[in-house]
Design an enzyme around this catalytic site. Sequence first.
Site, short mmCIF file in Angstrom:
data_model
loop_
_atom_site.label_atom_id
_atom_site.label_comp_id
_atom_site.label_asym_id
_atom_site.label_seq_id
_atom_site.Cartn_x
_atom_site.Cartn_y
_atom_site.Cartn_z
N GLY A 394 -28.73 0.54 -40.17
CA GLY A 394 -28.19 0.74 -38.92
C GLY A 394 -26.93 2.18 -39.17
N GLN A 399 -20.45 8.14 -38.28
CA GLN A 399 -21.00 8.24 -39.77
C GLN A 399 -21.62 9.48 -39.69
OE1 GLN A 399 -22.85 4.19 -40.02
NE2 GLN A 399 -22.47 4.45 -41.95
N CYS A 440 -23.24 0.29 -47.21
CA CYS A 440 -22.89 1.05 -46.31
C CYS A 440 -23.17 2.47 -46.64
CB CYS A 440 -21.35 1.01 -45.96
SG CYS A 440 -20.77 1.95 -44.86
N LEU A 441 -23.94 3.15 -45.61
CA LEU A 441 -24.37 4.53 -45.86
C LEU A 441 -23.17 5.60 -46.22
CD1 LEU A 441 -26.91 4.80 -43.16
CD2 LEU A 441 -27.40 4.19 -45.45
N HIS A 482 -22.10 -4.93 -38.31
CA HIS A 482 -21.61 -4.05 -39.00
C HIS A 482 -21.40 -2.68 -38.57
CE1 HIS A 482 -21.75 -1.91 -43.35
NE2 HIS A 482 -22.04 -0.92 -42.60
N GLU A 483 -22.38 -2.33 -37.47
CA GLU A 483 -22.33 -0.99 -37.02
C GLU A 483 -21.23 -1.00 -35.73
OE1 GLU A 483 -23.72 1.40 -38.46
OE2 GLU A 483 -24.59 0.14 -39.54
N HIS A 486 -18.10 -0.18 -37.48
CA HIS A 486 -17.82 1.17 -37.42
C HIS A 486 -17.23 1.75 -36.35
CE1 HIS A 486 -19.41 2.62 -41.49
NE2 HIS A 486 -20.41 1.56 -41.30
#
Length: 517
Positions: A394, A399, A440-441, A482-483, A486
């Site tokens: 995601g 991000q 996580c990216l 998770h998203e 963010h």
Amino acid sequence: MTTSPVERAADQFVSALAQWRVERGMTKKQLAARMGFDPSYVSHVEGRRHKPTEDFARRAEAVLVAGGAIWQKFQEYDELRHARGPLLHRDPPVPVQWMPPGTGLIVEQEIAELTYVAGVYRCRIRRDLYNAGIEPVTRYLVKIAVDRYPHDPVGSNQHHRQHPLNFEEMKLTAVAGEGDAAEPMHWRLKLDRDASKEVWLLFANEHGQFPLYPGERTTIDYAYTVGEEKWGQWFQRAVRLPTRNLTVRLNFPVEFEPQVWGLETSLAAEVPVRTPLERHNDNRRAIFEWSTDAPQLNARYRLEWRFRGQSPAATEAGADVNGHSNGHVNGHELRASQRMRGIGIVQRGADLLRQRARHFQLPREEAEAREAVSALRTTLGRLQQLHDFSKGVGLAAPQIGLAVAAAVVRPPERGAEPIVLLNPRIVDQSGETDEQYEGCLSFFDYRGLVERPLRVDVEHARFDGTRMITSFERAMARLIGHEIDHLEGRLYVDRMAPDANLVPVEEYEQAGRPWSY
């Protein structure tokens, strides 16, 4: 009854004295003892039974470390009392600074420059020094500190325990004087910690000593190197000596598309720097410069930045406009976080990742929402060329540098359509949870064990503004949660147990496999 300007100035001096005494947690008796006065003297001054003297004001300023506030109020009072020209014209040569009797070193000018080249930062500090004291100076204390994730102290401390700063990589050098008269300076260690070092630069080398005697001037110039994996996106100067002028320069590649801002922190507040930053480009380099002619003693001046463009590390690794990378730099494997940064993903430590994203006003902002989703889909496409996301993946708008409430989630199943989330919020969740490792990216060098519910119900919007509730389970519940985190300014490390440790991606044993249920 009307008070005179002199009386008002005296009252302001007494108020400043009392305020700073209370701020430092001292009684009148304790302050008098520290200043070397009779125990009753402070009481008499605060009670306006004694007039403050210059010696009293200087000693109070020195003991209470008031950043010049007490000394300034005395100057205003003394100027009115004697009806003469400003004391600043007759006092020691540092403007708007107090200088206790026997003041030692004065920094007449500091120029601090930070340059990024090929994955490392090179810091160079030049200080013009004047010995205004009565003793020769034989050493100068230098403090070097790094903080990879300044807005996440727990994560940063853990990172530096695993990747400590070391003198071998720093290549610390120092000289005193200029041109042919410059002398190399030896140094001696004072403090050695994972993320900070303190060393004494010595006015001495193998040829002997060259102290800085009272009334003399010299220039010291020292430099050191730190890799980008240890240096966060900030550069701070702390004013520990009376200083005439401070200049800070940042030197970045133009292709980084850097944005820079500054903060001033004192005992009273944290505010934007009071003078503007200036920028110019020089041979594909973006040079930012900030200066002040009156840096306050004990204040800290901090420049921060973010990079919107592609990093040199990705370029050197052979990345093209679509983000494809061969994964190596100069024969070494490129770190996962560098590959993410190379395609424009904001990395941990950036303020944007700690801010709540703005919700769209739909349908009025439909075009903006579609543009954000398109940018997210484009970046997800680039990601697929860099990594095999067997657990799904995601991406949230912050991000990629967009402070809006949009995210796109690609399910673990190959060929499945991505889920688009606009203005999402979790409205219900199961009581049953499980723990799985997440990545996580924006922090792709590590994995962490996170507990999440096995089902979440999410209210979210369509482009036309209508809202719906969708239920997600297991892997999708984890990805969606998770998203949404963010978009609320939260990272997965915030959900980890206090005693849990991050696992370096090199040691993570579940790569390439979906989560198990």
